[in-house]
Write a protein that holds these residues in place. Sequence first.
Motif, PDB file in Angstrom:
ATOM      1  N   VAL A  71      30.297 -30.838 -38.359  1.00  0.00           N
ATOM      2  CA  VAL A  71      29.085 -30.032 -38.564  1.00  0.00           C
ATOM      3  C   VAL A  71      27.901 -30.949 -38.866  1.00  0.00           C
ATOM      4  N   GLY A  72      28.105 -31.929 -39.724  1.00  0.00           N
ATOM      5  CA  GLY A  72      27.038 -32.855 -40.047  1.00  0.00           C
ATOM      6  C   GLY A  72      26.565 -33.637 -38.836  1.00  0.00           C
ATOM      7  N   ALA A  73      27.502 -34.091 -38.004  1.00  0.00           N
ATOM      8  CA  ALA A  73      27.145 -34.861 -36.816  1.00  0.00           C
ATOM      9  C   ALA A  73      26.393 -34.005 -35.802  1.00  0.00           C
ATOM     10  N   LYS A  74      26.727 -32.746 -35.739  1.00  0.00           N
ATOM     11  CA  LYS A  74      26.066 -31.850 -34.792  1.00  0.00           C
ATOM     12  C   LYS A  74      24.580 -31.706 -35.104  1.00  0.00           C
ATOM     13  N   TYR A  75      24.235 -31.637 -36.375  1.00  0.00           N
ATOM     14  CA  TYR A  75      22.847 -31.397 -36.765  1.00  0.00           C
ATOM     15  C   TYR A  75      22.116 -32.664 -37.213  1.00  0.00           C
ATOM     16  N   ALA A  76      22.823 -33.745 -37.446  1.00  0.00           N
ATOM     17  CA  ALA A  76      22.195 -35.026 -37.805  1.00  0.00           C
ATOM     18  C   ALA A  76      22.950 -36.160 -37.113  1.00  0.00           C
ATOM     19  N   PRO A  77      22.860 -36.237 -35.776  1.00  0.00           N
ATOM     20  CA  PRO A  77      23.626 -37.252 -35.038  1.00  0.00           C
ATOM     21  C   PRO A  77      23.220 -38.684 -35.374  1.00  0.00           C
ATOM     22  N   GLU A  78      21.953 -38.907 -35.765  1.00  0.00           N
ATOM     23  CA  GLU A  78      21.546 -40.250 -36.155  1.00  0.00           C
ATOM     24  C   GLU A  78      22.395 -40.736 -37.330  1.00  0.00           C
ATOM     25  N   ASN A  79      22.651 -39.831 -38.244  1.00  0.00           N
ATOM     26  CA  ASN A  79      23.463 -40.197 -39.401  1.00  0.00           C
ATOM     27  C   ASN A  79      24.897 -40.495 -39.000  1.00  0.00           C
ATOM     28  N   ALA A  80      25.438 -39.696 -38.069  1.00  0.00           N
ATOM     29  CA  ALA A  80      26.813 -39.912 -37.632  1.00  0.00           C
ATOM     30  C   ALA A  80      26.985 -41.307 -37.040  1.00  0.00           C
ATOM     31  N   SER A  81      26.031 -41.726 -36.220  1.00  0.00           N
ATOM     32  CA  SER A  81      26.161 -43.058 -35.616  1.00  0.00           C
ATOM     33  C   SER A  81      25.967 -44.155 -36.648  1.00  0.00           C
ATOM     34  N   SER A  82      25.125 -43.912 -37.654  1.00  0.00           N
ATOM     35  CA  SER A  82      24.938 -44.926 -38.694  1.00  0.00           C
ATOM     36  C   SER A  82      26.213 -45.113 -39.503  1.00  0.00           C
ATOM     37  N   LEU A  83      27.033 -44.075 -39.578  1.00  0.00           N
ATOM     38  CA  LEU A  83      28.321 -44.184 -40.256  1.00  0.00           C
ATOM     39  C   LEU A  83      29.335 -44.962 -39.424  1.00  0.00           C
ATOM     40  N   GLY A  84      29.063 -45.085 -38.120  1.00  0.00           N
ATOM     41  CA  GLY A  84      29.999 -45.768 -37.241  1.00  0.00           C
ATOM     42  C   GLY A  84      30.800 -44.830 -36.371  1.00  0.00           C
ATOM     43  N   VAL A  85      30.481 -43.534 -36.354  1.00  0.00           N
ATOM     44  CA  VAL A  85      31.217 -42.567 -35.554  1.00  0.00           C
ATOM     45  C   VAL A  85      30.859 -42.754 -34.075  1.00  0.00           C
ATOM     46  N   ASP A  86      31.844 -42.881 -33.225  1.00  0.00           N
ATOM     47  CA  ASP A  86      31.604 -43.059 -31.795  1.00  0.00           C
ATOM     48  C   ASP A  86      31.082 -41.774 -31.164  1.00  0.00           C
ATOM     49  N   GLY A  87      30.236 -41.936 -30.144  1.00  0.00           N
ATOM     50  CA  GLY A  87      29.805 -40.806 -29.351  1.00  0.00           C
ATOM     51  C   GLY A  87      28.461 -40.215 -29.728  1.00  0.00           C
ATOM     52  N   TYR A  88      27.798 -40.754 -30.781  1.00  0.00           N
ATOM     53  CA  TYR A  88      26.534 -40.179 -31.239  1.00  0.00           C
ATOM     54  C   TYR A  88      25.366 -41.164 -31.181  1.00  0.00           C
ATOM     55  N   ASP A  89      25.585 -42.357 -30.662  1.00  0.00           N
ATOM     56  CA  ASP A  89      24.559 -43.393 -30.718  1.00  0.00           C
ATOM     57  C   ASP A  89      23.290 -43.033 -29.954  1.00  0.00           C
ATOM     58  N   GLU A  90      23.391 -42.212 -28.923  1.00  0.00           N
ATOM     59  CA  GLU A  90      22.217 -41.899 -28.114  1.00  0.00           C
ATOM     60  C   GLU A  90      21.657 -40.504 -28.389  1.00  0.00           C
ATOM     61  N   ARG A  91      22.269 -39.766 -29.298  1.00  0.00           N
ATOM     62  CA  ARG A  91      21.795 -38.415 -29.598  1.00  0.00           C
ATOM     63  C   ARG A  91      20.754 -38.450 -30.716  1.00  0.00           C
ATOM     64  N   ILE A  92      19.887 -37.441 -30.703  1.00  0.00           N
ATOM     65  CA  ILE A  92      18.891 -37.327 -31.769  1.00  0.00           C
ATOM     66  C   ILE A  92      18.890 -35.908 -32.326  1.00  0.00           C
ATOM     67  N   MET A  93      18.330 -35.776 -33.501  1.00  0.00           N
ATOM     68  CA  MET A  93      18.200 -34.474 -34.147  1.00  0.00           C
ATOM     69  C   MET A  93      17.431 -33.510 -33.239  1.00  0.00           C
ATOM     70  N   ASP A  94      17.930 -32.290 -33.131  1.00  0.00           N
ATOM     71  CA  ASP A  94      17.326 -31.299 -32.244  1.00  0.00           C
ATOM     72  C   ASP A  94      16.286 -30.474 -33.001  1.00  0.00           C
TER      73      ASP A  94
END
Length: 583
Positions: free
Chosen positions: A38-61
């Motif tokens: 849920v957090g990654a869906k609405y704050a993908p920048e944060n997910a990638s900063s944590l090191g989660v794969d798959g969110y590096d190119e997404r941005i907050m909608d």
Amino acid sequence: MRSLICGLGFAALALPALAAGPAWVEKSNANAQLLLIVGAKYAPENASSLGVDGYDERIMDLSRDQFAPQQRDTRAAIAELRRRLANERDQKVKQDLEILIKAGEDQLRTAALERKYFLPYLNVAQLLYGTVREMLDPRIPAARQQSVVARLEKYAGRAQGYRPFTELAVERMQERLKADRKLLGPYKGEVEQALNDSPVLLQGIRELLVKSGVKGWEPSYAALERQLAAYDAHVRAQVLPRSRTDHRLPPEVYADRLHQIGVDIGPRELIAKALTSFAEIRNQMTITAGLIAQQRKLPDADYRAVMKELKKQQIGTDRVMPLYAERLAQIEAAVRQHDIVSLPERQAVIRLATPAENAQQPAPHMNPPRLIGNTGEYGEFVLTTGMPPDANGKTLVFDDFTHEAGSWTLTAHEARPGHELQFAKMLETGVSTARAVFAFNSVNAEGWALYAEAEMQPFEPLDGQLFALQARMQRAARAFLDPMVNLGEITPDGVKSFLMEEVGLSEGMATQEMQRYTFRAPGQATSYFYGYQRLMETRQAAEVALRHKFNRKAFNDFVLAQGLVPPALLRKAVMEEFVPANR
């Protein structure tokens, strides 16, 4: 949005190059994925900063209002966690499920309060700088850093299907204002500081990109430069006139801020405890300052006068880093000699902040490592050197950390045995995501760091001890000044003058403290005092229970191995696990 990002700021899943947790941790981490997704869906920048794969190119909608869908998704995750709790038999996994459920409920409550009271003003320059800095962190693999270009294209509206992020931020503000004209604008001091910081942060973004060596960022940066200038002009013309001159938060919002950071008592009780502690620390400072005055034949033995005299021993910029490296070595030697806590063999990292980092976070701080997908990188102690210019163009520098005596306790707090060791232990022991992410709050984190200062104080020279006491006095002052200024019992200027005259802070440090209480992070500053009090309470309970069998090193290692758990859960673990095992 800010609380979501902060709440997910630290995570520890299975770490391929470091320690893996026990089997129950893997099961608990699978449960935590419900909230992480849920957090990654609405704050993908944060997910990638944590090191989660798959969110590096997404941005907050920001193309539409996300409040209702985010609340709905969070409730669905909580319902599933409750279902799993009902069927779980492992006690540690059950504890973690309760942590996750509470974290989800806290997110719902905080989001609802922010929605109820405030216009959704967004400091875009700070958000973009933070994202770029995290993506271009030298500790991040180079292959991942190139993704920053795709993000910049989306922020600038140059990617297909995307519009400029600044335009969308304006639309969301106008949309909420149209729906409810009574919404409170941001505090005027916050908006003015953001406008002053914006050029510094924008220049910081450019410097990071140039230094990184990534290719193709220039067109999007040029577009963002124009868009941010237009956004700042809009903020100056439309938001600043609507900003509120009263810094105080609605009472239920301030109470929620205290709850978020882990303070589980009311503001009045907190003030009473802190005032008493302040007076006791002042007495200790008077004694220590008198000994220093006698030793150095100083004419005035008042603690304020002695600190002022010691602060004159400022060191040049070229000597700051060698001094802190020397202090760290001395502290580590004392830790090993007196068996205080287990230390790693590798060196800790200390560095000076850039001007943009000074603007983003004026106080010295720990820049934590990625705790998902980490391949051996650790946290770094960032030493800030001052604040960006204020609304009148005045630049305030610090003299609080660049003198011999003040370096002892700051190193113990941010490096070892404080925050650097704290995050390293989470990496090395593989604590669960629930305990590292969703149990995390400032009370848990800062309580240990202030406790680490106290552990080292007896082994420091007298001048170092005086400034260790000053740091503890400052934390006690925070715990009554922060609620008092938010209750209207003292003015922001009164806070600043008190900190300068009674605690001995520089004008720059006192200013950033006042800003912290009023708009940067109201309530957060109380966490140091309260976390320290609760941890010392637990330590003393263990000592009373074990008497001569109490082992300081074993206790401190046990505390760090628990992760960032709340005080009540830590007390339970100490009394039910540590104490029986050591009897």
